[in-house]
Every structure is written in C-alpha cells, then in structure tokens.
Design a protein around this motif. Structure first.
Motif, mmCIF file in Angstrom:
data_model
loop_
_atom_site.group_PDB
_atom_site.id
_atom_site.type_symbol
_atom_site.label_atom_id
_atom_site.label_comp_id
_atom_site.label_asym_id
_atom_site.label_seq_id
_atom_site.Cartn_x
_atom_site.Cartn_y
_atom_site.Cartn_z
ATOM 1 N N GLU A 1 5.208 -29.884 60.319
ATOM 2 C CA GLU A 1 5.336 -29.352 58.963
ATOM 3 C C GLU A 1 3.998 -28.815 58.462
ATOM 4 O O GLU A 1 3.933 -27.733 57.883
ATOM 5 C CB GLU A 1 5.861 -30.436 58.010
ATOM 6 C CG GLU A 1 6.072 -29.895 56.610
ATOM 7 C CD GLU A 1 6.864 -30.809 55.708
ATOM 8 O OE1 GLU A 1 6.840 -30.568 54.490
ATOM 9 O OE2 GLU A 1 7.515 -31.754 56.194
ATOM 10 N N ARG A 2 2.946 -29.539 58.715
ATOM 11 C CA ARG A 2 1.617 -29.084 58.292
ATOM 12 C C ARG A 2 1.208 -27.825 59.053
ATOM 13 O O ARG A 2 0.598 -26.913 58.491
ATOM 14 C CB ARG A 2 0.596 -30.207 58.521
ATOM 15 C CG ARG A 2 -0.767 -29.877 58.034
ATOM 16 C CD ARG A 2 -0.835 -29.877 56.501
ATOM 17 N NE ARG A 2 -2.182 -29.483 56.111
ATOM 18 C CZ ARG A 2 -2.442 -28.508 55.251
ATOM 19 N NH1 ARG A 2 -1.468 -27.868 54.654
ATOM 20 N NH2 ARG A 2 -3.676 -28.194 54.972
ATOM 21 N N GLY B 1 5.996 -19.015 54.931
ATOM 22 C CA GLY B 1 5.836 -19.328 53.512
ATOM 23 C C GLY B 1 7.131 -19.741 52.839
ATOM 24 O O GLY B 1 7.123 -20.393 51.793
ATOM 25 N N ARG C 1 2.800 -24.909 57.428
ATOM 26 C CA ARG C 1 2.091 -24.580 56.183
ATOM 27 C C ARG C 1 0.820 -23.757 56.481
ATOM 28 O O ARG C 1 0.497 -22.830 55.745
ATOM 29 C CB ARG C 1 1.731 -25.846 55.426
ATOM 30 C CG ARG C 1 2.920 -26.694 55.075
ATOM 31 C CD ARG C 1 3.240 -26.636 53.604
ATOM 32 N NE ARG C 1 4.370 -27.513 53.317
ATOM 33 C CZ ARG C 1 5.591 -27.080 53.085
ATOM 34 N NH1 ARG C 1 5.850 -25.796 53.115
ATOM 35 N NH2 ARG C 1 6.573 -27.916 52.815
ATOM 36 N N ALA D 1 1.761 -20.270 57.404
ATOM 37 C CA ALA D 1 2.072 -19.498 56.195
ATOM 38 C C ALA D 1 0.817 -18.870 55.600
ATOM 39 O O ALA D 1 0.888 -17.825 54.958
ATOM 40 C CB ALA D 1 2.751 -20.402 55.162
ATOM 41 N N ARG D 2 -0.338 -19.475 55.848
ATOM 42 C CA ARG D 2 -1.616 -18.930 55.367
ATOM 43 C C ARG D 2 -2.239 -17.953 56.361
ATOM 44 O O ARG D 2 -3.355 -17.497 56.174
ATOM 45 C CB ARG D 2 -2.597 -20.062 55.108
ATOM 46 C CG ARG D 2 -2.177 -20.970 53.988
ATOM 47 C CD ARG D 2 -3.266 -21.967 53.706
ATOM 48 N NE ARG D 2 -2.713 -23.075 52.974
ATOM 49 C CZ ARG D 2 -3.159 -24.310 53.046
ATOM 50 N NH1 ARG D 2 -4.178 -24.595 53.837
ATOM 51 N NH2 ARG D 2 -2.618 -25.268 52.342
#
Length: 186
Positions: free
Chosen positions: A14-15, A69, A18, A21-22
C-alpha cells in the motif's frame, strides 16, 4: 541507491502504491518485482494464452502507474494487492471481449459446435471431475461470481468492483451459485 532499495524493500504494497502515485519510479519497480510473479500465475490460471497474459500484465502495470493516485486502500477496506488484481482481472475480461469481437464469425458461417472460450478452457484445466462439470453447467453470471470469489479469492467488494455489480447482487449470485452447485453434486 542501495539504501533507497533497502528502504523500499521494507515498505508494504500500500505504501509503495502511494509512492508510485507521486511518480516514484523505484517504488514502482519494487511493486512490480513483488507482485508480477503472483499476478502472472493468477492470470495464467484464467487464460492459457501467453500473449494475452503478457498484454494484460503490461496494461495492468501501465494502469497502475497512471492511476495510483486513485487507490483508496485501507480507507475503504481494500488492499493494494486486491486493487492490482481487480485492474488485472478487468484487463483480462477486456482482452477476452476484444478477442471474441474480432474472432467471431458471422452467424451463418459459425460451426455448430463452437469452441469453448479461453476462460472455460482455463477453468477445465483448474477444476475437473464432477465439481468442474457442475461449475461449467452454471449460468455464466453465477459462474463469474463463484470464480472470482472462490478460485481467485476476492472479497464481495472486490468481486463487485471487478464485475461492475452492486455488492448485494454479488452476494445473491454467490448464494444461488452455491445452491446450484450443491444440487448438482448431491
């Protein structure tokens, strides 16, 4: 570089999503390294055509890169791996539809005994005997739900997202499919 890779190795999926997404390319590579082996195995269980599996894998990870995202994660009761599988399963369904659309002969030219779909062939190789026969006799909409929940291990919510159905419909179809399977195997 080595410390960044070691740090990424310690993060959960999950991290990693994230970070993807960046725009973190190293996080994407780590996510791919971790998830692509099981993703390929699961796709091969549903489709025996290596070309389609390769295309679906590519489309899936491209979608992950572009849409990371949009991942809601644990906030909505989901997991990163469930999200990845939902994307892959949708891409696989799209590939089957494209294949059927392009390969379908006109009705007058269709042979009387049509060949089974790729998903049916994968199902036959996965589940055999009386159980496989009973599963293949289910209505397609019931079989899809049962395959997603039992063979692929998806939750009701993930199955609903995968098939584009309300959760209540998934639950009803799962109950009907199980009842039909019990009757067929009795």
């Amino acid at each position: 570089m080595r410390s960044v890779r070691a740090t990424l190795h310690e993060l959960d999926e999950e991290r990693l999503v994230r970070l993807v997404a960046r725009g973190d390319r190293a996080a994407f590579e780590e996510l791919y390294r971790r998830t692509s082996p099981w993703m390929a195995v699961r796709l091969r269980r549903r489709c025996g055509d290596e070309q389609i599996v390769a295309e679906v894998m590519q489309e899936t990870y491209l979608a992950v890169w572009r849409a990371a995202g949009a991942f809601a994660g644990a906030a909505v009761g989901g997991t990163a791996t469930g999200w990845l599988w939902t994307i892959a399963a949708r891409r696989l369904v799209d590939a089957f539809r494209r294949r059927a659309h392009h390969a379908e002969p006109p009705l007058a030219a269709a042979p009387p005994d049509a060949a089974p779909a790729a998903e049916e062939e994968a199902l036959a190789s996965t589940v055999g005997g009386d159980v496989g026969d009973a599963l293949r006799c289910l209505a397609p909409e019931l079989r899809q739900v049962l395959q997603a929940m039992v063979l692929d291990g998806l939750s009701v919510r993930e199955t609903a997202v995968l098939l584009g159905l309300p959760e209540g419909t998934v639950k009803t179809r799962a109950r009907r499919a199980r009842s039909a399977m019990r009757r067929a195997l009795a």
